[in-house]
Design an enzyme around this catalytic site. Structure first.
Site, short mmCIF file in Angstrom:
data_model
loop_
_atom_site.label_atom_id
_atom_site.label_comp_id
_atom_site.label_asym_id
_atom_site.label_seq_id
_atom_site.Cartn_x
_atom_site.Cartn_y
_atom_site.Cartn_z
N GLU A 1 -18.79 -56.44 2.81
CA GLU A 1 -19.04 -55.00 2.84
C GLU A 1 -19.78 -54.63 1.56
OE1 GLU A 1 -16.14 -52.73 0.83
OE2 GLU A 1 -16.95 -54.51 -0.12
N ARG B 1 -17.14 -40.01 9.88
CA ARG B 1 -15.85 -40.64 10.14
C ARG B 1 -14.74 -39.89 9.41
NH1 ARG B 1 -15.70 -46.58 8.59
NH2 ARG B 1 -17.08 -46.81 10.40
N GLY C 1 -13.14 -48.74 5.96
CA GLY C 1 -14.52 -48.92 6.37
C GLY C 1 -14.72 -50.12 7.26
N SER C 2 -15.96 -50.48 7.43
CA SER C 2 -16.31 -51.62 8.27
C SER C 2 -16.77 -52.78 7.40
CB SER C 2 -17.42 -51.22 9.25
OG SER C 2 -18.56 -50.76 8.55
N ASP D 1 -19.02 -56.30 12.92
CA ASP D 1 -20.04 -57.23 13.42
C ASP D 1 -19.79 -58.62 12.86
OD1 ASP D 1 -22.20 -57.50 10.93
OD2 ASP D 1 -21.15 -55.59 10.98
N HIS E 1 -21.37 -33.35 -7.55
CA HIS E 1 -21.31 -34.00 -6.25
C HIS E 1 -20.16 -33.51 -5.38
CE1 HIS E 1 -22.93 -36.79 -9.34
NE2 HIS E 1 -23.93 -36.84 -8.48
N ARG F 1 -24.28 -32.47 -0.39
CA ARG F 1 -25.10 -33.57 0.12
C ARG F 1 -24.59 -34.10 1.46
NH1 ARG F 1 -27.99 -36.75 -4.38
NH2 ARG F 1 -27.96 -35.30 -6.14
#
Length: 238
Positions: free
Chosen positions: A180, A25, A90-91, A205, A5, A44
């Site tokens: 998350e 990002r 992250g979000s 959000d 990977h 990938r």
């Protein structure tokens, strides 16, 4: 050596890796915040870069969506490339009224509905917590930059589209700051393989109100979170 990977070699990654979910990002962070950044992975489309921030060597690489994906990358970075610290940036979604869009959440602990850590921990409950020093340095970095943060528990879910919306009521009751899909898995991998980990998330959000940021905003903004992570690394070196 390269893994299935990650097509990099030992030494291509710094000892600290920032990990957003979105590889674009990661590219944005490398191009915006790092000097002399070079690409070290593209398998990938999971882009990874290494450069310097204020003279400090730092890497950034995407980890994809969900605990299975991020666990693969975190494990390989630690065991095959010598990474010592992983900071997820992250979000997350908010469930409580007092948590607002674009708030920065420092995940001191990560609850989860995933069974991955139970599989690691002989079917017992594993307390998936961040490294204390990484938390402390992130808080100190935020204070130095006058960025307000929330510190507490987040919740890592396996299903983005939840079939059980009543669970959000339980999360709110227990003071969950953000929802998350990765932190609990990263904390588990770090514990298993002797590394340190932290998740810093920006609220993208609000699950209750429906308020949300755009995909472009999530990809190209949220700079407060990124700056906290970068500055916290420098504090950890002192």
């Amino acid at each position: 050596m390269a893994t299935p990977h990650i097509n990099a070699e030992m030494g291509d990654f710094a000892d600290v890796v920032l990990m957003p979910g979105d590889p674009l990002r990661a590219q944005y962070i490398a191009e915006t915040f790092l000097e002399d950044a070079r690409q070290v992975n593209n398998v990938r489309g999971m882009l990874g870069f290494t450069g310097t921030y204020k003279g400090r060597r730092i890497s950034v690489m995407g980890h994809g969506m969900g605990i299975p994906s991020c666990s693969i990358y975190a494990k390989e970075l630690i065991t095959e490339f010598g990474v010592k610290k992983i900071i997820r940036i992250g979000s997350c979604g908010a469930v409580s009224e007092d948590v607002k869009i674009r708030d920065v959440v420092i995940g001191m602990g990560a609850c989860t509905d995933s069974k991955v850590n139970r599989m690691r921990f002989k079917d017992h409950d594993f307390a998936a917590i961040a490294d204390f020093d990484l938390v402390r340095h992130a808080v100190d970095a935020a204070k130095a930059k006058n960025i307000n943060t929330r510190v507490g528990n987040i919740f890592s879910v396996d299903l983005f589209y939840s079939p059980d919306p009543q669970m959000f009521d339980v999360m709110e009751k227990y003071g969950i700051l953000g929802v998350e899909m990765e932190a609990a898995g990263i904390y588990g991998v770090a514990a298993e393989f002797g590394a340190k980990a932290l998740a810093i998330c920006t609220v993208s959000d609000h699950i209750r109100t429906g308020e949300q940021t755009t995909a472009e905003e999530r990809q190209h903004t949220f700079n407060d979170m990124i700056e906290i992570a970068l500055e916290s690394i420098l504090l950890g070196d002192n």
